[in-house]
Scaffold this active site. Structure first.
Site: not given
Lengths: 291, 427
Positions: B91, B382, B413
């Site tokens: 990510c 996301h 994160c």
């Protein structure tokens, strides 16, 4: 555009004609067609919307970016059922099945997207002699809110008694020479794939067996696929205001491999397809220029 | 040694984020990245431009997409002489890509670049099973008919089942949500606090749309002009009805409402030197001041999978002689509401800051009105590698509106126990 000598009869359709039905009717009524005049008829289909699922299938199969922008050739797919319906009618002098797609020219006036609603119309013009038979143009026009945004001209040949003194059309530029910029391997089922996204289920494209009934030893790729695939390889330029012209030569038998050749030395890009490792077999030459 | 300079953030573009198997169900990573790049090229007049480089990546990627970003450049209207490469840091991909481009600009190696990422949870790569893969490789190596027959006999019916990518940490077998549930429990994050953060995210994102904030940050795609996950009418009452999906299925705190859904989308950021921007008559919104990537041992150590940003912060603060409270905007990626809340709680915790971060004093609490003010991943969704670019472009715009010298912090994160952080300052 050539204007017809007498006013056009306008026939407005409420939905796109079913192509398998049209092809079946055209095949059943192929015999006995004759005459020297074209029907003075404009077939129009207002309010054509783009089905995104079909558009994605088309973009994927022809190599265009998958998204909202309509490829240069896509309105032709939307208008093709009207072309076929017009040619399947009893007063059309040439049999639809067996016509050879010889040339195609497209003008994109502005970039079109999947959100545009198109009013599409089709008419036939310029029945004329050719050294190998007779030619006819099917003109497809697309408007958005009364503004002409796209037009296409498909030139078909009906093989028959030719006229050697026939006036030649716009000559094709020479085939680009040199090394191939790409080699494409076209699968045996390409005609069925393109048939299912375009609706053009002409038997010469679908299978070797159906093609044989039409006098071909194997199925041949749709000209509109090879045209679209070549334009896609030239980049995004064709989706904006642009004009293209393609001259189809020898058919592409399936499965088969073709080579792409591109000449970008002039603002008018010239591209060609020829058989892989058989440079003498030329499949098409096309030009593309921004407007 | 070359004098370094700060890279300018000029703007960005993204496509609205779609829920998995939604509007972009049939779009590939390359399709979405191309659409996003073409939108950026159109907005900033970059057609035919030879950029210094384009850097992007995807977390869920087909093996055929090994050169995803370069292929995207070739299918775009940028000059084909623009080099490109892929990066992948789960990510953190999008933000790390922006840092990489900014560093090359800072060193004077390039004058301009585009960075970001894309992900599809819909058009996911499906691999053959390990058994089938091994059998096929053995068949390929076999030289004699006997060897080939022997290899083929190793095939079992079960080998024919495909391997579908899973959101699971390879070393623990736990999903990211299960890991997060452990961390949330350790920090005592309540369901109410998580739901409140989720509601705020939806309300903030909805307000940002109403204010036209995204008008010059987004191009519509496949009929979508807003993030499909956005629920402007989200409320605590509605979220309270959802059942826990991670950790304790009865008394757990994490639901589908306070966790980000699987999403499809892409984002890109345009960076350059101040000189390049001026030459192209383009605005400079902000500069990238500094960046820090941290990693934690979540496998053998006693730390949560998504807690690495907590460790990155003190290092980057010290280097820049700043306090957390100095930032005008804080963009903490909402992988889960619990991620944000656990991180904030850790920074307030005297013992954690002393024992784990080696600080004399806790980092302290933040002014929550500065946190994710235009919504974040809980509302927007996301698409893993696309989140960094979304945040960088949005924060640069917010800082520019706030005024010269204002600063913002980005914290993201990532799987593997990593965390990427960056500081932006308004130009």
């Amino acid at each position: 555009m050539t204007s017809a000598p007498v006013p056009m009869e306008v026939e407005t359709l409420r939905s796109a004609p079913s192509l398998p039905t049209v092809f079946a009717r055209a095949a059943a009524t192929a015999r006995g067609r004759s005459g020297d005049s074209l029907p003075h008829r404009l077939l129009e289909l207002p309010g054509v919307t783009v089905e995104r699922g079909r558009l994605v299938d088309y973009q994927r199969l022809c190599g265009f970016a998958v998204g909202d922008v309509l490829p240069h050739t896509y309105p032709h797919v939307l208008g093709f059922p009207l072309q076929a319906a017009l040619m399947a009618k009893g007063d059309f002098p040439l049999p639809l099945v067996g016509l050879v797609h010889l040339e195609n020219a497209i003008t994109v006036q502005r970039q079109l997207t999947a959100d545009d609603t198109l009013d599409i119309s089709v008419s036939a013009t310029r029945l004329r002699p050719h050294p190998k038979g007779r030619l006819v143009d099917l003109v497809t026009e697309a408007d958005v809110a009364g503004e002409r945004v796209w037009e296409g001209r498909s030139t078909y040949l009906h093989r028959g008694r030719g006229d050697a003194s026939a006036e030649p059309g716009i000559p094709a530029p020479p085939m680009p020479q040199g090394q191939a910029s790409a080699v494409w391997r076209l699968p045996e089922g390409l005609g069925r794939s393109y048939g299912s996204v375009s609706g053009d289920v002409n038997p010469i494209h679908l299978h070797a067996l159906t093609a044989r009934t039409m006098g071909f030893r194997r199925a041949i790729a749709h000209g509109m696929w090879t045209y679209a695939r070549t334009l896609a390889a030239l980049g995004g330029q064709g989706s904006g205001p642009s004009a293209s012209h393609v001259w189809f030569r020898k058919p592409v038998f399936l499965p088969g491999s073709v080579e792409l050749l591109v000449d970008r030395s002039q603002p008018r890009v010239v591209a060609g397809l020829r058989a892989h490792r058989k440079a003498e077999i030329e499949h098409l030459v096309l030009t593309l220029e921004a407007r | 040694m070359t004098q370094t300079r700060r890279a300018a953030i000029i703007g960005g573009n993204r496509i609205p984020f779609a829920r998995q198997n939604g509007a972009y169900a049939r779009a590939s990573d390359q399709d979405m990245l191309t659409a996003t790049l073409e939108g950026l090229v159109a907005r900033y007049g970059l057609a035919g431009e030879r950029m210094g480089e384009v850097v992007a990546g995807a977390v869920l990627k087909h093996s055929r997409d090994f050169n995803l970003t370069r292929e995207t450049v070739l299918g775009s209207s940028l000059s084909p002489a623009t080099p490109a490469y892929d990066v992948q840091q789960a990510c953190g991909t999008g933000l790390e890509a922006a840092i990489l481009v900014a560093n090359k600009i800072a060193l004077g190696q390039v004058e301009s670049g585009i960075a970001g990422g894309v992900d599809t949870a819909s058009d996911a790569p499906i691999a053959v099973s390990e058994g089938l893969r091994e059998t096929l490789l053995k068949l390929n190596r076999a030289k004699t008919p006997q060897e080939r027959a022997k290899a083929a006999l190793g095939l079992r019916p079960g080998h024919l089942l495909p391997a579908i990518p899973q959101n699971v940490e390879p070393r623990t077998g736990l999903s990211m949500g299960e890991h997060m549930a452990q961390t949330a429990e350790r920090w005592g994050i309540t369901r109410e606090a998580m739901d409140e953060l989720a509601v705020a995210s939806h309300q903030n994102l909805a307000r940002a749309y109403d204010e036209g904030f995204f008008d010059d940050l987004m191009t519509s795609y496949m009929g979508l002009s807003k993030d499909a996950n956005l629920r402007p009418d989200s409320s605590l009452e509605k979220l309270a009805k959802l059942k826990p999906v991670f950790g304790d299925r009865e008394h757990g705190t994490m639901t589908a409402g306070n966790s980000t859904p699987l999403t499809d989308g892409a984002s890109l950021v345009l960076l350059g030197s101040d000189e390049w921007a001026a030459e192209h008559s383009l605005p400079v919104l902000a500069h990238l001041v500094d960046a820090e990537t941290a990693a934690v041992d979540y496998v053998h150590g006693d730390e949560g999978l998504l807690m690495a940003p907590a460790y990155a912060l003190p290092r980057v603060l010290e280097r820049n002689n700043m306090r957390l409270q100095d930032f005008d905007f804080l963009e903490i990626h909402e992988a889960f509401a619990a991620t944000v809340l656990s991180t904030l709680k850790a920074w307030e915790d005297e013992e954690f800051c002393r024992e784990r971060l080696g600080l004399d004093q806790p980092i302290g609490a933040i002014d929550r009105s500065r946190l994710n003010v235009n919504g974040s991943s809980l509302a927007a969704g996301h698409p893993f590698a696309a989140t960094g670019g979304r945040i960088v472009a949005s924060l640069a715009k917010m800082l520019h509106a706030k005024g010269k010298g204002s600063r913002g912090l980005i914290s993201i994160c990532a799987a593997g126990g990593q965390g990427v952080m960056a500081i932006l300052e308004a130009a």
